[in-house]
Design an enzyme around this catalytic site. Structure first.
Site, mmCIF file in Angstrom:
data_model
loop_
_atom_site.group_PDB
_atom_site.id
_atom_site.type_symbol
_atom_site.label_atom_id
_atom_site.label_comp_id
_atom_site.label_asym_id
_atom_site.label_seq_id
_atom_site.Cartn_x
_atom_site.Cartn_y
_atom_site.Cartn_z
ATOM 1 N N CYS A 73 5.625 7.682 -8.620
ATOM 2 C CA CYS A 73 6.169 8.993 -8.249
ATOM 3 C C CYS A 73 7.639 9.132 -8.659
ATOM 4 C CB CYS A 73 5.993 9.226 -6.765
ATOM 5 S SG CYS A 73 6.624 7.889 -5.781
ATOM 6 N N GLY A 89 2.222 15.756 16.362
ATOM 7 C CA GLY A 89 2.746 16.165 15.051
ATOM 8 C C GLY A 89 2.760 15.016 14.051
ATOM 9 N N GLU A 106 12.214 -1.915 -2.334
ATOM 10 C CA GLU A 106 10.900 -1.469 -1.838
ATOM 11 C C GLU A 106 9.807 -2.253 -2.573
ATOM 12 O OE1 GLU A 106 8.560 0.794 -3.392
ATOM 13 O OE2 GLU A 106 9.624 1.451 -5.180
ATOM 14 N N PRO A 107 8.844 -2.771 -1.820
ATOM 15 C CA PRO A 107 7.887 -3.700 -2.421
ATOM 16 C C PRO A 107 6.743 -3.049 -3.194
ATOM 17 C CG PRO A 107 7.521 -3.525 -0.059
ATOM 18 C CD PRO A 107 8.647 -2.611 -0.372
#
Lengths: 424, 274
Positions: free
Chosen positions: A54, A195, A118-119
């Protein structure tokens, strides 16, 4: 040691382009197949690797013509995604040679990610590599670059804190709860509100082993809906105190403008549960839980500010680990450089050529006086031709095995053994 | 053999210091790579300590438990071994720095009191004494571990309540784990110390013809054991837990230490070995 390596990369990432553009250049599975198979053949690249997440889309190309190939692939990608972003110098970045390898090592280790360490990126790169490997789109350089990069990532993960600590508010809650409960298996969590915020936090707890989930919400249908999703039990808001029974964790995020849980409500509950630890996360703004409840024994209350502080602290901690990680990257890069200098296709061919040239020179020197003067040039041409033919055959065999790292290594070892060439 | 043992006795505190430094680095998170290697350092130190105890036994010809050096050395060794078992079984290294610091202090006291007088007192060289002394020392080990875990609980509970969230507090084991370990250690301590005291009374009967010789050390030991037993039973009945249970364990151990030191320094007892 040679500093040359025929590899390059072009890419678009969060560092160069906004999300609207990154969205448009994401390669679907079908696109990746096309790039790896069709485009690789079209540009005649030795190896090609396509990484798409992304936050980035990157294409690695290896082989002698990688410079031209990178330019060609930009145009093909523009055609594929019906855009002009890949040829826009401002939106893309390009690295060549060892800079490309360094970039790959940093990428696979999470050092180039939007959230440092981040892995997920490691898994995404592995997936991209496996896809390329299965389609026989990788060559020796890409295979080895992946192998050395993955090794560097492993060392960074075990020897540094680059990927440690929660970096999202919802996960910070789990991290805190782990300082209170040694395991979550027999614990019960109560969600107040239905929520997205509550759901996300609850999912992190479920991932860590929480099995009993209760949901209380003003709108009963939403509580039931979430209970179904999380395999939990819905409670009417009017029966909130009943839902407190034997609860260990409370996550609250409602739109209420008054406290839902006060010290008066909680005190008898704490007494009845003999002050067993009760961990509470208040994710609401304005807050749902009266901070006074914390004066009760065994109650640990954290609000958004506390969780944000943890996230900031962990991000800082990760940033501080960067120099250690850079050092590991440099060491792995040095190892890769050594491999490239002695075992890459170019290096192996060069060493074979040198070996045969030496043989030829020695034989010429030995027979110098016995050879007729008028035939020397022809003999020189003849022997050179024989050497070229022999080497060409070896190059063909090596190229055939280039997409399979193990077979390539076996071939190289065999040739070095056969001609008694030093393996280092 | 004696020279080897003497060298080991003087070297042991340095091994303990090295071990504490390793655990300090792990605790403060300076070298993450050390985390997977702590158990190896722990086993090496335990083996060296065991070698020291065995060589002393071979040289002296009796189980080395009767002198101040031996008693403190055995206590430090017991803490090391118990902690090793905890670390292997629960795979948590955060408490090592605290537990082993205490073991180091005991080992240091032991090294400053090194003596090589062979034990001739028949009371202290028989089999019952070995069981009595080793059980009692292991019992005290468990009680001291309980106090260490309880102290860690109090510290961590305070951190969590005051939102002091940093690398140090996040290295600590979970509160429920600390509470469980503290209570479990008390139970083990009560059982082992109880067995030690029981063997002591049997030995008293064999030596003095009475199971209960009127002696300050015997009375105080029995009182300490009763205090712990009563505290534990009461806590179960009253369902005390959390910080109150932790304070009970810490104050119990403080009481044990103060009374123990006072008896050793000021009271006259047949139960004096050094």
């Amino acid at each position: 040691m040679t500093n040359y390596i025929p590899i390059g990369i072009i890419g678009i990432s969060h560092k160069t382009a906004p999300v609207e553009i990154r969205d448009k250049v994401v390669l679907t599975e079908e696109d990746q197949f096309r790039v790896l198979k069709e485009y690789r053949e079209k540009v005649d690249a030795d190896g090609l690797l396509a990484i798409t997440t992304c936050n980035r889309t990157e294409i690695y190309i290896s082989g002698e013509n990688f410079h031209d190939n990178l330019d060609q692939i930009r145009i093909l990608l523009n055609q594929l995604k019906k855009c002009s972003y890949f040829t826009d110098e401002k939106l893309t970045y390009k690295h060549i040679g060892f800079d490309a390898v360094t970039h790959f090592f940093r990428l696979i280790s999470g050092m180039d990610s939007q959230i440092i360490g981040e892995p997920q990126i490691t898994g995404q790169v592995k997936e991209a590599y496996c896809r390329a490997f299965e389609l026989k789109a990788t060559d020796t350089i890409i295979n080895k670059m992946f192998e050395y990069g993955l090794h560097a990532e492993k060392i960074i993960r075990t020897d540094t804190y680059l990927s440690d600590g929660a970096v999202s508010v919802s996960f910070a809650g789990v991290e805190l709860a782990r300082q209170i409960f040694s395991d979550f298996n027999n614990k019960t969590a109560l969600l107040i509100g239905a929520g997205e915020t509550v759901e996300l936090a609850a999912r992190h707890f479920i991932d860590k082993g929480i099995q009993n989930i209760r949901i209380a919400n003003r709108t009963a249908s939403r509580a039931q809906e979430l209970a179904k999703k999380l395999n939990g039990q819905a409670f009417a808001f009017t029966h909130l105190e009943e839902a407190f029974n034997n609860v260990d964790i409370i996550i609250s995020a409602t739109a209420s403008d008054a406290y839902i849980i006060t010290k008066e409500i909680l005190k008898p509950i704490c007494e009845s549960r003999n002050y067993r630890p009760l961990f509470m996360i208040d994710l609401a703004m304005p807050r749902d839980i009266d901070p006074e409840v914390e004066t009760l024994d065994g109650v640990y209350l954290y609000n958004l500010d506390h969780l944000n502080n943890i996230v900031a602290l962990n991000l800082e901690k990760r940033k501080n680990e960067l120099p250690k990680a850079e050092k590991i990257i440099n060491e792995s890069l040095e190892d890769f450089r050594k491999w490239n200098a002695s075992h890459s296709m170019g290096a192996v061919i060069g060493r074979l050529k040198k070996h045969f040239e030496n043989l030829r020179d020695d034989e010429f020197k030995r027979l110098k006086n016995k050879l007729p003067d008028n035939g020397k040039a022809e003999i020189e041409y003849l022997t050179q031709s024989i050497i070229n033919k022999l080497i060409h055959q070896h190059i063909k065999t090596l190229k055939k095995s280039a997409s399979n790292p193990e077979r390539y290594q076996e071939q190289v070892d065999f040739l070095f053994d056969l001609y008694d060439i030093d393996k280092d | 053999m004696k020279l080897f043992s003497v060298i080991l006795s003087y070297l042991l505190p340095f091994f303990y210091i090295g071990l504490i430094y390793v655990y300090y680095l792990v605790f403060t998170g300076k070298y993450k790579s050390l985390t997977s290697k702590t158990t190896v350092f722990l086993i090496i130190t335990a083996l060296i300590h065991l070698a020291e105890i065995v060589t002393r036994q071979l040289v002296l010809g009796t189980m080395p438990l009767s002198t101040m050096h031996d008693a403190f050395s055995f206590l430090a060794f017991s803490i090391l071994v118990v902690y090793l078992i905890i670390e292997i079984s629960l795979n948590n290294k955060a408490s090592g720095f605290f537990v082993l610091s205490f073991a180091f202090l005991l080992e240091l006291i032991s090294s400053f009191n090194l003596s090589w007088e062979k034990e001739t007192n028949a009371l202290l060289t028989n089999f019952y004494f070995t069981i009595h002394a080793s059980m009692s020392i292991m019992g005290y080990t468990a009680l001291s571990l309980s106090a260490i875990y309880a102290l860690m609980y109090i510290y961590q509970n305070r951190n969590l309540k005051l939102k002091r969230i940093g690398r140090l507090s996040s290295q600590f084991p979970a509160l429920t784990y600390l509470e469980k370990m503290s209570i479990r250690s008390v139970v083990i301590g009560i059982i082992l110390l109880g067995l030690g005291i029981f063997h002591g009374h049997i030995q008293a009967n064999r030596t003095f013809g009475t199971y209960y010789p009127i002696d300050i050390k015997v009375i105080v030991s029995d009182l300490i054991w009763l205090f712990y037993l009563a505290g534990y039973v009461l806590s179960r009945i009253m369902r005390w837990r959390g910080k109150w249970m932790a304070w009970l364990s810490v104050s119990g151990f403080a009481f044990l230490m103060i009374i123990g030191v006072m008896v050793m320094l000021f009271a006259e007892s047949f139960h004096r070995f050094y």
